[in-house]
Design a protein around this motif. Structure first.
Motif, PDB file in Angstrom:
ATOM      1  N   ILE A   1       0.839  -1.202   0.000  1.00  0.00           N
ATOM      2  CA  ILE A   1       0.000   0.000   0.000  1.00  0.00           C
ATOM      3  C   ILE A   1       0.872   1.249   0.000  1.00  0.00           C
ATOM      4  CG2 ILE A   1      -1.575   1.390   1.394  1.00  0.00           C
ATOM      5  CD1 ILE A   1      -2.901  -1.254   2.292  1.00  0.00           C
ATOM      6  N   ALA A   2       1.876   1.300   0.869  1.00  0.00           N
ATOM      7  CA  ALA A   2       2.737   2.485   0.952  1.00  0.00           C
ATOM      8  C   ALA A   2       3.483   2.709  -0.365  1.00  0.00           C
ATOM      9  CB  ALA A   2       3.712   2.348   2.116  1.00  0.00           C
ATOM     10  N   ALA A   3       3.954   1.646  -0.987  1.00  0.00           N
ATOM     11  CA  ALA A   3       4.655   1.778  -2.273  1.00  0.00           C
ATOM     12  C   ALA A   3       3.710   2.270  -3.364  1.00  0.00           C
ATOM     13  CB  ALA A   3       5.278   0.437  -2.663  1.00  0.00           C
TER      14      ALA A   3
ATOM     15  N   TRP B   1      -0.980   4.840   6.897  1.00  0.00           N
ATOM     16  CA  TRP B   1      -1.784   3.723   6.383  1.00  0.00           C
ATOM     17  C   TRP B   1      -1.987   2.671   7.466  1.00  0.00           C
ATOM     18  CZ3 TRP B   1      -4.763   3.628   2.287  1.00  0.00           C
ATOM     19  CH2 TRP B   1      -4.504   4.517   1.233  1.00  0.00           C
ATOM     20  N   SER B   2      -0.972   2.456   8.303  1.00  0.00           N
ATOM     21  CA  SER B   2      -1.091   1.470   9.374  1.00  0.00           C
ATOM     22  C   SER B   2      -2.239   1.820  10.309  1.00  0.00           C
ATOM     23  CB  SER B   2       0.233   1.398  10.144  1.00  0.00           C
ATOM     24  OG  SER B   2       0.123   0.520  11.230  1.00  0.00           O
ATOM     25  N   ARG B   3      -2.339   3.089  10.665  1.00  0.00           N
ATOM     26  CA  ARG B   3      -3.444   3.519  11.550  1.00  0.00           C
ATOM     27  C   ARG B   3      -4.801   3.320  10.876  1.00  0.00           C
ATOM     28  NH1 ARG B   3       0.332   7.488  12.406  1.00  0.00           N
ATOM     29  NH2 ARG B   3      -0.832   9.021  11.164  1.00  0.00           N
ATOM     30  N   ALA B   4      -4.895   3.637   9.602  1.00  0.00           N
ATOM     31  CA  ALA B   4      -6.162   3.470   8.879  1.00  0.00           C
ATOM     32  C   ALA B   4      -6.544   1.995   8.764  1.00  0.00           C
ATOM     33  CB  ALA B   4      -6.064   4.099   7.493  1.00  0.00           C
ATOM     34  N   VAL B   5      -5.555   1.133   8.524  1.00  0.00           N
ATOM     35  CA  VAL B   5      -5.827  -0.310   8.444  1.00  0.00           C
ATOM     36  C   VAL B   5      -6.316  -0.815   9.801  1.00  0.00           C
ATOM     37  CG1 VAL B   5      -4.745  -2.591   8.165  1.00  0.00           C
ATOM     38  CG2 VAL B   5      -4.294  -0.782   6.489  1.00  0.00           C
ATOM     39  N   GLU B   6      -5.691  -0.352  10.884  1.00  0.00           N
ATOM     40  CA  GLU B   6      -6.129  -0.747  12.231  1.00  0.00           C
ATOM     41  C   GLU B   6      -7.579  -0.350  12.496  1.00  0.00           C
ATOM     42  OE1 GLU B   6      -3.475   0.708  15.263  1.00  0.00           O
ATOM     43  OE2 GLU B   6      -1.732  -0.194  14.274  1.00  0.00           O
ATOM     44  N   ARG B   7      -7.995   0.812  11.988  1.00  0.00           N
ATOM     45  CA  ARG B   7      -9.392   1.261  12.167  1.00  0.00           C
ATOM     46  C   ARG B   7     -10.356   0.463  11.288  1.00  0.00           C
ATOM     47  NH1 ARG B   7      -7.126   6.413  11.306  1.00  0.00           N
ATOM     48  NH2 ARG B   7      -8.114   6.452   9.259  1.00  0.00           N
ATOM     49  N   GLY B   8      -9.838  -0.240  10.286  1.00  0.00           N
ATOM     50  CA  GLY B   8     -10.698  -0.976   9.360  1.00  0.00           C
ATOM     51  C   GLY B   8     -11.265  -0.097   8.259  1.00  0.00           C
ATOM     52  N   ASP B   9     -10.560   0.993   7.942  1.00  0.00           N
ATOM     53  CA  ASP B   9     -11.035   1.978   6.981  1.00  0.00           C
ATOM     54  C   ASP B   9     -10.283   1.955   5.657  1.00  0.00           C
ATOM     55  OD1 ASP B   9     -12.742   2.793   8.989  1.00  0.00           O
ATOM     56  OD2 ASP B   9     -11.589   4.570   9.524  1.00  0.00           O
TER      57      ASP B   9
ATOM     58  N   HIS C   1      -6.187   5.611  -4.626  1.00  0.00           N
ATOM     59  CA  HIS C   1      -5.068   5.536  -5.565  1.00  0.00           C
ATOM     60  C   HIS C   1      -5.147   4.235  -6.356  1.00  0.00           C
ATOM     61  CE1 HIS C   1      -3.128   8.921  -3.657  1.00  0.00           C
ATOM     62  NE2 HIS C   1      -3.191   8.313  -2.487  1.00  0.00           N
ATOM     63  N   VAL C   2      -4.822   4.345  -7.634  1.00  0.00           N
ATOM     64  CA  VAL C   2      -4.687   3.178  -8.504  1.00  0.00           C
ATOM     65  C   VAL C   2      -3.295   3.249  -9.107  1.00  0.00           C
ATOM     66  CG1 VAL C   2      -5.539   2.058 -10.608  1.00  0.00           C
ATOM     67  CG2 VAL C   2      -7.157   3.065  -8.984  1.00  0.00           C
TER      68      VAL C   2
ATOM     69  N   LEU D   1      -1.768  -6.029  -5.701  1.00  0.00           N
ATOM     70  CA  LEU D   1      -2.460  -4.827  -5.297  1.00  0.00           C
ATOM     71  C   LEU D   1      -2.432  -3.834  -6.453  1.00  0.00           C
ATOM     72  CD1 LEU D   1      -3.821  -3.325  -2.905  1.00  0.00           C
ATOM     73  CD2 LEU D   1      -1.570  -2.316  -2.470  1.00  0.00           C
ATOM     74  N   GLY D   2      -3.604  -3.452  -6.907  1.00  0.00           N
ATOM     75  CA  GLY D   2      -3.702  -2.507  -8.021  1.00  0.00           C
ATOM     76  C   GLY D   2      -4.266  -1.172  -7.607  1.00  0.00           C
ATOM     77  N   GLY D   3      -4.943  -1.140  -6.452  1.00  0.00           N
ATOM     78  CA  GLY D   3      -5.534   0.109  -5.988  1.00  0.00           C
ATOM     79  C   GLY D   3      -5.861   0.027  -4.519  1.00  0.00           C
ATOM     80  N   VAL D   4      -6.059   1.200  -3.918  1.00  0.00           N
ATOM     81  CA  VAL D   4      -6.345   1.267  -2.495  1.00  0.00           C
ATOM     82  C   VAL D   4      -7.172   2.517  -2.214  1.00  0.00           C
ATOM     83  CG1 VAL D   4      -4.177   2.470  -1.964  1.00  0.00           C
ATOM     84  CG2 VAL D   4      -5.291   1.100  -0.197  1.00  0.00           C
TER      85      VAL D   4
END
Length: 158
Positions: free
Chosen positions: A13-15, A47-55, A84-85, A65-68
């Motif tokens: 995701i970060a990349a 992104w780590s914080r957002a993933v932890e929230r489930g968002d 982002h794509v 991974l093609g988009g997020v």
């Protein structure tokens, strides 16, 4: 395939985030503002914080991974903080699928209004959002170098 992000997705995701941002910021901002190891680490932490929230939702194609997309709820509304794509997947339908999946989540939660910030010079993103009904927010049209857009989340008729 659209799915919820997991901590195992963070490096990808970060990349992807860094690659996508480079396409629209390059030539408008100093490279250090959107690229480099410090920015990659800062981005991964966010992104780590957002993933932890489930968002965070991920779009996969052929196992990659093609988009997020990420969003944050508050005060009865939601803010689409990232969509982002990967540039090599532009115009493949991944952005449309991510946007639709976000709307599905928001509708299920009864959210009526969504907002986002889009870099004013990112004409590709502006056109994408305009074609999906986003309009410039009449109350707060700008935030620095970004436009503030708003969308009324219309419930699906049953």
């Amino acid at each position: 395939m659209i799915r919820a992000a997991t901590p195992d997705d963070l490096d990808a995701i970060a990349a992807l985030h860094l690659e996508a941002r480079s396409t629209y910021y390059r030539g408008h901002l100093a490279d250090d503002d959107f690229a480099g190891p410090e920015e990659l680490a800062r981005s991964r932490d966010g992104w780590s914080r957002a993933v932890e929230r489930g968002d965070v939702l991920c779009a996969e194609r052929d196992g990659e991974l093609g988009g997020v997309a990420a969003y944050r709820r508050g005060d009865g509304a939601v803010t689409l903080t990232q969509l982002h794509v990967r540039p090599d997947h532009w115009r493949s339908g991944l952005g449309t699928a991510l946007h639709a999946a976000c709307l599905d989540v928001w509708r299920a939660e009864g959210i009526a209004t969504a907002r986002l910030l889009v870099f004013e010079k990112n004409e590709r993103a502006r056109a994408f959002y305009a074609s999906r009904g986003w309009i410039q927010d009449p109350d707060t049209p700008r935030s620095g170098t970004h436009l503030v857009l708003r969308l009324t989340v219309v419930p699906v008729a049953e």
